[in-house]
Design a protein around this motif. Structure first.
Motif, PDB file in Angstrom:
ATOM      1  N   ALA A 189       0.749   2.494  -2.223  1.00  0.00           N
ATOM      2  CA  ALA A 189      -0.614   2.280  -2.612  1.00  0.00           C
ATOM      3  C   ALA A 189      -1.747   2.590  -1.757  1.00  0.00           C
ATOM      4  O   ALA A 189      -2.717   3.157  -2.324  1.00  0.00           O
ATOM      5  N   CYS A 190      -1.549   2.339  -0.572  1.00  0.00           N
ATOM      6  CA  CYS A 190      -2.899   2.505   0.120  1.00  0.00           C
ATOM      7  C   CYS A 190      -2.381   3.570   1.471  1.00  0.00           C
ATOM      8  O   CYS A 190      -3.120   3.623   2.482  1.00  0.00           O
ATOM      9  N   HIS A 250      -0.812   2.859   4.328  1.00  0.00           N
ATOM     10  CA  HIS A 250      -0.843   2.064   5.470  1.00  0.00           C
ATOM     11  C   HIS A 250       0.662   2.134   5.888  1.00  0.00           C
ATOM     12  O   HIS A 250       1.314   2.069   5.061  1.00  0.00           O
ATOM     13  N   CYS A 296       2.709  -5.125   1.286  1.00  0.00           N
ATOM     14  CA  CYS A 296       1.923  -4.275   2.356  1.00  0.00           C
ATOM     15  C   CYS A 296       0.741  -5.494   2.920  1.00  0.00           C
ATOM     16  O   CYS A 296      -0.009  -6.043   2.108  1.00  0.00           O
TER      17      CYS A 296
HETATM   18 ZN    ZN Z   1      -0.982  -1.212   0.909  1.00  0.00          ZN
END
Ligand code: ZN
Length: 260
Positions: free
Chosen positions: A9-10, A12, A28
């Motif tokens: 999603a991000c 990271h 996450c």
């Molecule tokens: Zn994330």
């Protein structure tokens, strides 16, 4: 042992501890997204890589336990590949064959001596000859027992020699199994699919392949890691040379696994 994952999603980077099942449910910490990381790797590979990491980091004694466990789990992998390969040639379906295999393995799961018995028969039936590698000398059993059960402190060269022996044996049997390992691969894919089916919506599935000492030999690939040079046939490597070469070529790739 941790390995880095990337949040879908991000983006990271999230370190995740390697799970016994090779299935990792992750949340996450940066964005709260849920995802599952499936690692296409078998137990014997993980254990051998752990041993290699330990050896590279200077933990020679600890490495022995991982190499010994890798060999035991490889024997299981061999039996599974063979049994599922056999079943694939019959009318029955794969799920039933797998269930029968699991039910059978239950009888030997807690005793390694029984597992060696299973392997001996599987090898005889598959190759039509006695398993010449099942002698204590060929398996390095005395060394292993001295280290694991009697607290012997081995020198690094001794552990390297033991690792080379285990590596060469697994490598040889993987070569003999050839494409049959695909049946055991399929069993892992089925376990992954079963977990995947239980996931709620909005959870992303991520499938990963990791570097490892045996990667080049998987999925029935041709023996040898490098393309052959036309007109030149390289002399076969002995166990120590094969292990040393794999260590030089693939050892650095194991750096993605941080800590144990
Ligand atoms: Zn994330």
């Amino acid at each position: 042992m941790h390995f880095p994952t990337t949040c879908p999603a991000c983006a990271h980077e999230v370190p995740v501890e390697f799970a016994d099942s090779a299935v990792h449910d992750v949340i996450c910490p940066a964005c709260g997204a849920r995802y599952v990381v499936f690692v296409r790797k078998h137990k014997f590979e993980v254990l051998f890589d752990l041993g290699t990491r330990a050896l590279m980091d200077g933990y020679a004694r600890e490495a022995v336990a991982s190499f010994a466990a890798a060999l035991e789990r490889f024997f299981e992998f061999y039996v599974r590949s063979f049994a599922l390969e056999r079943a694939a040639g019959t009318e029955g379906d794969f799920t039933e064959a797998l269930a029968a295999l699991e039910g059978t393995w239950r009888h030997v799961a807690s005793q390694s001596e029984r597992q060696v018995g299973m392997l001996a028969l599987a090898y005889l039936l598959r190759e039509g000859r006695a398993p010449d590698f099942l002698t204590p000398g060929a398996l390095g059993a005395d060394f292993r027992n001295r280290v694991i059960h009697r607290g012997y402190l081995p020198r690094r060269e001794e552990v390297e020699a033991y690792a080379a022996r285990v590596f060469a044996l697994i490598d040889r049997l993987l070569t003999e199994l050839g494409g049959s390992t695909a049946h055991a691969e399929l069993a892992q894919e089925q376990a992954f699919a079963a977990h995947l089916a239980t996931l709620p919506e909005g959870v992303t599935a991520v499938f990963e392949e990791h570097p490892g000492m045996f990667r080049a030999r998987r999925f029935g690939g041709p023996p040898g890691d490098k393309a052959a040079v036309p007109g030149k046939t390289a002399p076969p490597l002995n166990g120590a040379q094969a292990f040393a070469r794999a260590l030089a070529e693939r050892g650095p790739g194991l750096d993605v696994f941080k800590g144990r």
